[in-house]
Design an enzyme around this catalytic site. Sequence first.
Site, PDB file in Angstrom:
ATOM      1  CG  HIS A 102      35.743  50.344  48.814  1.00 43.11           C
ATOM      2  ND1 HIS A 102      34.891  51.349  49.211  1.00 43.11           N
ATOM      3  CD2 HIS A 102      36.869  50.957  48.382  1.00 43.11           C
ATOM      4  CE1 HIS A 102      35.466  52.523  49.026  1.00 43.11           C
ATOM      5  NE2 HIS A 102      36.673  52.315  48.519  1.00 43.11           N
ATOM      6  N   GLY A 117      49.084  50.050  53.885  1.00 40.81           N
ATOM      7  CA  GLY A 117      50.244  50.599  53.184  1.00 40.81           C
ATOM      8  C   GLY A 117      51.478  49.736  53.390  1.00 40.81           C
ATOM      9  CE  LYS A 118      55.122  50.538  48.043  1.00 38.93           C
ATOM     10  NZ  LYS A 118      55.407  50.282  46.616  1.00 38.93           N
ATOM     11  CB  SER A 119      56.120  52.090  53.893  1.00 39.47           C
ATOM     12  OG  SER A 119      55.110  53.082  53.734  1.00 39.47           O
ATOM     13  CG  ASP A 128      38.797  42.924  73.183  1.00 36.78           C
ATOM     14  OD1 ASP A 128      39.196  41.902  72.574  1.00 36.78           O
ATOM     15  OD2 ASP A 128      39.445  43.460  74.096  1.00 36.78           O
ATOM     16  CE  LYS A 155      38.215  51.905  52.731  1.00 27.72           C
ATOM     17  NZ  LYS A 155      37.661  52.058  51.398  1.00 27.72           N
ATOM     18  CG  LEU A 174      41.416  49.244  48.746  1.00 26.80           C
ATOM     19  CD1 LEU A 174      40.736  48.186  47.885  1.00 26.80           C
ATOM     20  CD2 LEU A 174      41.199  50.639  48.152  1.00 26.80           C
ATOM     21  CE1 TYR A 175      46.912  51.779  50.836  1.00 26.53           C
ATOM     22  CE2 TYR A 175      44.696  51.875  49.914  1.00 26.53           C
ATOM     23  CZ  TYR A 175      45.844  52.509  50.350  1.00 26.53           C
ATOM     24  OH  TYR A 175      45.925  53.887  50.309  1.00 26.53           O
TER      25      TYR A 175
END
Length: 500
Positions: A160, A74-76, A167, A162, A71-72
């Site tokens: 959504h 984390g920006k940090s 490999d 994951k 989904l994303y």
Amino acid sequence: MPTANATPGAQSAATSSAGMLSPFVSELDKIAPSFRINGSQIRVLQSPTEFYETLKDKIRNAERRIFLSTLYIGKSEKELITTLQEALRSKPNLKLSILTDALRGTREAPDPSCASLLAPLVEEFGPDRVEIRMYHTPNLTGFRKKHIPKRINEGWGLQHMKLYGFDDEIMMTGANLSNDYFTDRQDRYHLFSSRDITEYFSNLHDAVSSLSFRIDPSDAPSGFDMVWPKDNAAPSPLEDHKQFVRESTGLLAGLISPKAAPLTANDSTPLEKRDTSVYMLAQFSQLLSPDTSTELPAITHILSTLAAPQYSKSSWTFTAGYFNPAPSLTKLLLSTASQNNTVITASPYANGFYKSPGVSGLLPDAYTLLARRFMRAVHEKKLDASTVMKEWRKGTVGEPGAWTYHAKGLWVTLPNNNGPSISLIGSSNYTKRSYSLDLEANALIVTENESLKKQLANEQNWLQENTTVVTREDYAKTERRVGLKVRIAMLIVRLVGGAL
């Protein structure tokens, strides 16, 4: 099938188990693609820390490819990015492909965002080695896209899935790639060491990527440009959402068909040792017309089969961090012949939205209301003795040492078995939203391998270590009552076409 050198008692038990599994398998083979592997090729991880350390280890040791659908990010997440950079720098033949959601991945822009975090990877290693893609739902265009605020607009559909591939191994989980999922947000994590399964999900990842925007590094204040490549498999959903769905259907329908799997059979496991089937399930309702998604039909078949009298001594465990199962699943769960059934969900104090600002802060109470309704249905069907609700809690969100709960899945233990023979792992929350708006990918395990059954039983048990049973009486207490504003918010979301 039982092995030739098994003892008579073990052979009899294996034969009995195979017979009980047969009604499930015969129909599942018609619903979704699958591969046969040995149960030892699946490793069940336990904690967020083990998940993160395994993720980094697999990145460091990858030689050819890494693909990450999430989904994303984390920006940090500087450490994760550094790990990817070091792997790419040390192995010039290694390629990286990342797929996230466009709404979630860019919502902070021009402030730091997932997109601005990832764009420098393309700048350093070039577009031939690193590709960043962000999927945008075709459900949010025109007036809706212009006027519905960020965060709330995610209610119209997200990428959504994951899928974390390295490999010839892939990790299936419900966890995203951010610090809480690496430290104190409990989920589930299965590592599949199978070239076939990894290749299949890699093809799925690539297909959705070809229906997504590309993120390019830029001197713009946001740090990136979001571009629709001319060689994508369809026109942009923001320009022609109907044609986008038509082209997506042509691309994806064949890939998720049960006929797809044999085309990539490369596993070296000897045939006589393949005691486990893994069905690759996809829920791509927003991209398929007609909708030929496989997850909802598969789980519907499993639960429908459990209604047969011969499964009266079976049991199931169902978990969802956000408890809002699709109405059809609630009906099926409460129609099985199974006994000793358990539902695990997050306590309001372990819900990631607990005391969240704005409308999202109403969500824990909304899920409490839905759980209360489920328990009322259990009582009305006179199933109180066979089905219990347990809430998971480890501290209180916002206080030191507290965890949140995000696990989702299904386990089915057959009569006279010591552990689950069937388990579902992946991104789906099993909600109406999962079956209409979001892109979901899951793996359905059907096994006769005793060691794997033991792993699944242990997983089922440790997820209940921080739970307490909740009853209808508990939900009737004053502190559990849900206010009018929560009910109104739930109604508004439904009326404007979104979903929890």
